[in-house]
Design a protein around this motif. Structure first.
Motif, PDB file in Angstrom:
ATOM      1  N   LEU A  43      41.677  35.594  43.790  1.00  0.00           N
ATOM      2  CA  LEU A  43      41.134  35.560  41.769  1.00  0.00           C
ATOM      3  C   LEU A  43      41.248  34.360  41.141  1.00  0.00           C
ATOM      4  N   TYR A  44      42.774  33.583  41.648  1.00  0.00           N
ATOM      5  CA  TYR A  44      42.524  32.159  41.425  1.00  0.00           C
ATOM      6  C   TYR A  44      41.265  31.650  40.972  1.00  0.00           C
ATOM      7  N   GLY A  45      40.607  31.496  42.714  1.00  0.00           N
ATOM      8  CA  GLY A  45      38.960  30.840  42.914  1.00  0.00           C
ATOM      9  C   GLY A  45      37.661  31.238  41.905  1.00  0.00           C
ATOM     10  N   GLU A  46      37.917  32.395  41.912  1.00  0.00           N
ATOM     11  CA  GLU A  46      37.265  32.795  40.536  1.00  0.00           C
ATOM     12  C   GLU A  46      37.310  32.691  39.228  1.00  0.00           C
ATOM     13  N   TYR A  47      38.812  32.297  38.656  1.00  0.00           N
ATOM     14  CA  TYR A  47      39.159  31.949  37.294  1.00  0.00           C
ATOM     15  C   TYR A  47      39.010  30.470  37.358  1.00  0.00           C
ATOM     16  N   LYS A  48      39.206  29.869  37.852  1.00  0.00           N
ATOM     17  CA  LYS A  48      38.956  28.546  37.944  1.00  0.00           C
ATOM     18  C   LYS A  48      37.776  27.672  37.750  1.00  0.00           C
ATOM     19  N   VAL A  49      36.562  29.075  38.335  1.00  0.00           N
ATOM     20  CA  VAL A  49      35.021  28.730  37.312  1.00  0.00           C
ATOM     21  C   VAL A  49      34.721  29.334  37.017  1.00  0.00           C
ATOM     22  N   ASP A  50      35.720  29.406  36.571  1.00  0.00           N
ATOM     23  CA  ASP A  50      35.187  30.643  34.532  1.00  0.00           C
ATOM     24  C   ASP A  50      34.751  31.745  34.980  1.00  0.00           C
ATOM     25  N   LYS A  51      34.504  32.257  36.168  1.00  0.00           N
ATOM     26  CA  LYS A  51      34.028  33.924  36.153  1.00  0.00           C
ATOM     27  C   LYS A  51      35.097  34.645  36.263  1.00  0.00           C
ATOM     28  N   LYS A  52      36.239  34.452  35.563  1.00  0.00           N
ATOM     29  CA  LYS A  52      36.997  35.493  35.531  1.00  0.00           C
ATOM     30  C   LYS A  52      37.458  35.348  33.943  1.00  0.00           C
ATOM     31  N   THR A  53      38.006  36.018  33.132  1.00  0.00           N
ATOM     32  CA  THR A  53      38.577  35.762  31.600  1.00  0.00           C
ATOM     33  C   THR A  53      39.735  35.238  31.475  1.00  0.00           C
ATOM     34  N   ASP A  54      41.036  34.754  31.044  1.00  0.00           N
ATOM     35  CA  ASP A  54      42.420  35.015  30.536  1.00  0.00           C
ATOM     36  C   ASP A  54      42.288  36.229  31.056  1.00  0.00           C
ATOM     37  N   ARG A  55      42.464  37.515  29.867  1.00  0.00           N
ATOM     38  CA  ARG A  55      42.525  38.814  29.726  1.00  0.00           C
ATOM     39  C   ARG A  55      42.156  39.925  31.075  1.00  0.00           C
ATOM     40  N   GLU A  56      40.735  39.183  31.698  1.00  0.00           N
ATOM     41  CA  GLU A  56      40.756  40.096  32.932  1.00  0.00           C
ATOM     42  C   GLU A  56      41.844  39.549  33.694  1.00  0.00           C
ATOM     43  N   VAL A  57      42.268  38.273  33.761  1.00  0.00           N
ATOM     44  CA  VAL A  57      43.206  37.833  34.966  1.00  0.00           C
ATOM     45  C   VAL A  57      44.177  38.230  34.884  1.00  0.00           C
ATOM     46  N   ARG A  58      44.738  38.328  33.715  1.00  0.00           N
ATOM     47  CA  ARG A  58      46.272  39.113  32.894  1.00  0.00           C
ATOM     48  C   ARG A  58      45.937  40.772  33.999  1.00  0.00           C
ATOM     49  N   GLU A  59      45.049  41.467  33.237  1.00  0.00           N
ATOM     50  CA  GLU A  59      44.894  43.028  33.509  1.00  0.00           C
ATOM     51  C   GLU A  59      45.202  43.484  35.341  1.00  0.00           C
ATOM     52  N   ILE A  60      43.964  42.808  36.111  1.00  0.00           N
ATOM     53  CA  ILE A  60      44.265  42.294  38.092  1.00  0.00           C
ATOM     54  C   ILE A  60      45.411  42.306  38.293  1.00  0.00           C
ATOM     55  N   ILE A  61      45.891  40.910  37.269  1.00  0.00           N
ATOM     56  CA  ILE A  61      47.417  41.088  38.397  1.00  0.00           C
ATOM     57  C   ILE A  61      48.523  42.237  37.950  1.00  0.00           C
ATOM     58  N   THR A  62      48.312  42.582  37.002  1.00  0.00           N
ATOM     59  CA  THR A  62      48.857  44.289  36.540  1.00  0.00           C
ATOM     60  C   THR A  62      48.946  44.904  37.391  1.00  0.00           C
ATOM     61  N   TYR A  63      46.984  45.180  37.647  1.00  0.00           N
ATOM     62  CA  TYR A  63      46.700  46.734  38.512  1.00  0.00           C
ATOM     63  C   TYR A  63      47.474  45.794  39.728  1.00  0.00           C
ATOM     64  N   GLU A  64      47.403  44.884  39.736  1.00  0.00           N
ATOM     65  CA  GLU A  64      47.891  44.033  41.830  1.00  0.00           C
ATOM     66  C   GLU A  64      49.161  44.604  41.843  1.00  0.00           C
ATOM     67  N   LEU A  65      49.818  44.194  40.947  1.00  0.00           N
ATOM     68  CA  LEU A  65      50.937  44.361  41.495  1.00  0.00           C
ATOM     69  C   LEU A  65      51.636  45.373  41.011  1.00  0.00           C
ATOM     70  N   LYS A  66      50.928  46.708  40.403  1.00  0.00           N
ATOM     71  CA  LYS A  66      51.582  47.716  40.265  1.00  0.00           C
ATOM     72  C   LYS A  66      51.146  48.887  41.516  1.00  0.00           C
ATOM     73  N   THR A  67      50.076  48.768  42.083  1.00  0.00           N
ATOM     74  CA  THR A  67      49.835  48.955  42.826  1.00  0.00           C
ATOM     75  C   THR A  67      50.300  48.890  43.647  1.00  0.00           C
ATOM     76  N   LYS A  68      50.950  47.513  44.352  1.00  0.00           N
ATOM     77  CA  LYS A  68      51.228  47.079  45.299  1.00  0.00           C
ATOM     78  C   LYS A  68      52.380  48.089  45.797  1.00  0.00           C
ATOM     79  N   GLU A  69      52.880  47.740  44.557  1.00  0.00           N
ATOM     80  CA  GLU A  69      54.487  48.253  44.395  1.00  0.00           C
ATOM     81  C   GLU A  69      54.691  49.499  45.058  1.00  0.00           C
ATOM     82  N   GLU A  70      53.818  50.249  44.402  1.00  0.00           N
ATOM     83  CA  GLU A  70      53.723  51.860  45.037  1.00  0.00           C
ATOM     84  C   GLU A  70      53.608  52.085  46.938  1.00  0.00           C
ATOM     85  N   GLN A  71      53.100  50.895  47.190  1.00  0.00           N
ATOM     86  CA  GLN A  71      53.080  50.345  48.640  1.00  0.00           C
ATOM     87  C   GLN A  71      54.284  50.112  48.729  1.00  0.00           C
ATOM     88  N   PHE A  72      55.113  49.926  48.464  1.00  0.00           N
ATOM     89  CA  PHE A  72      56.059  49.090  48.997  1.00  0.00           C
ATOM     90  C   PHE A  72      57.297  49.787  48.864  1.00  0.00           C
TER      91      PHE A  72
END
Ligand SMILES: C[S@@+](CC[C@H](N)C(=O)[O-])C[C@H]1O[C@@H](n2cnc3c(N)ncnc32)[C@H](O)[C@@H]1O
Length: 373
Positions: A100-129
């Motif tokens: 995700l960072y790789g895409e963000y650093k070449v401006d393929k993802k916006t701040d908002r998208e990055v924040r949303e994806i992090i939130t989604y990742e953490l929430k779903t992985k938390e369930e797996q955990f």
């Protein structure tokens, strides 16, 4: 032995300067205890220790067993267990985050998208955990997750800026940055719990003090600093703290040797003057004094130790019956309080190199060693 809590102004090194001066005594008294470096080195059979900092003294009371030690132990090991979970949890999603960072650093993802994806990742992985941090421990799991997300996002944003200025960062450093951000979020959550304990969050005293201990161990440089609202605001210690052996420290707190040391130790939470007056000191007692410096702006706790306090202390020491060793940074104000006083001797030493300073010119490191024997 070494201290059991990180405290600014610890005197482990200075012990070398005073160890050969310490007289034979029947009771050791330390009115400005802090981390108690000299107490741990000396291992006196009988002692009275005192400090005005309430949480610090409650911590020692739990360690000694004057409060519910079993509950305290459980609370502290919960911090160790949860802190150690972090790398295992990170494994589940850090590669995704780096992509995700790789895409963000070449401006393929916006701040908002990055924040949303992090939130989604953490929430779903938390369930797996199976739930990462349980409510009983985290108290406010939503805030904990929120802090972690905030810290991860701001680290990613900062890393992008740094790479723009200084070029590509090696992959292993990206991993370390992610871990640091995650741990920093964890720390910030519990710092909030500490600051709002008693108001927004209500915990047992054991949890409150275990939380205090965790924050003291992981705050940057073991410093103290408070904002205008009186809230502690030192950040997480950073990358160098990620692999700290917290469990080892907790094991040490509950070790036999620490238990033995506190067995015959009286623990007080007062102003030094009360302790020096009410402990009925006599010539067989030995007092070690290490108060805040005359030049200390970074006050411990929220109370300042000013010049009138230094004067109060000097008045106590002019008439004290016990033998004492008093260490303090040299300022002309302090020197004037003690020089040419009957029975009081003053020596100087350089704190950095711990030698006698005759002729040296490093005023900042110059310390006074004041005794009455
Ligand atoms: C320089 S630190 C002591 C450090 C200690 N020698 C060590 O090795 O960690 C000074 C301590 O004095 C305490 N203190 C400040 N004002 C005090 C007062 N009026 N009475 C007693 N203790 C006080 C602070 O909370 C702090 O822990």
């Amino acid at each position: 032995m070494e201290p059991i809590i990180k405290w600014p102004g610890g005197k482990s090194k200075e012990y070398e300067v005073i160890k050969n001066l310490i007289p034979i005594f029947s009771r050791y008294v330390e009115p400005f205890f802090g981390g108690g470096a000299v107490f741990f080195k000396l291992q006196a059979e009988r002692a009275t220790i005192n400090d005005t900092c309430e949480e610090l003294i409650e911590f020692y009371r739990f360690v000694k067993g004057e409060r519910n030690k079993t509950e305290f132990k459980k609370c502290l090991y919960e911090y160790a267990d949860n802190w150690e979970k972090i790398p295992k949890f990170l494994k589940l999603f850090e590669e995704d985050l780096i992509k995700l960072y790789g895409e963000y650093k070449v401006d393929k993802k916006t701040d908002r998208e990055v924040r949303e994806i992090i939130t989604y990742e953490l929430k779903t992985k938390e369930e797996q955990f199976n739930g990462l941090f349980l409510k009983e421990f985290a108290l406010d799991p939503d805030n904990l997750l929120g802090e972690i997300i905030k810290n991860l996002f701001s680290k990613i944003k900062r890393t992008k800026e740094i790479e723009k200025k200084r070029g590509t960062i090696p992959k292993k450093d990206l991993n370390k940055n992610i871990e640091t951000a995650f741990r920093s979020g964890f720390y910030m959550h519990f710092r909030k719990i500490m600051n709002k304990n008693g108001s927004k969050y209500k915990t047992s005293l054991a949890k409150k003090i275990a939380n205090y201990y965790f924050i003291r161990e992981f705050c940057y440089g073991s410093m103290f600093r408070f904002n205008s609202k009186g809230e502690f605001n030192i950040p997480y210690g950073g990358i160098g703290y990620n692999r700290k052996n917290f469990r080892g420290k907790v094991d040490y707190i509950f070790s036999k040797e620490v238990e033995e040391l506190f067995k015959n130790t009286k623990i007080l939470n007062r102003d030094f003057e009360e302790t020096l007056e009410e402990e009925k000191l006599d010539k067989n007692d030995f007092v070690f004094l290490d108060p805040p410096y005359d030049t200390d702006f970074s006050n411990y706790e929220k109370k300042e130790f000013g010049r009138s306090d230094q004067e109060r202390l000097a008045k106590c020491l002019y008439k004290i019956k016990a033998k004492f060793i008093f260490i303090i940074k040299n300022t002309s104000f302090i020197l004037n309080l003690y020089k040419n006083k009957n029975g009081i001797n003053i020596n100087k030493f350089d704190k950095t190199y711990l030698y006698n300073v005759k002729g040296r010119n490093n005023r900042d490191a110059e310390h006074l060693l004041i005794t009455n024997f």
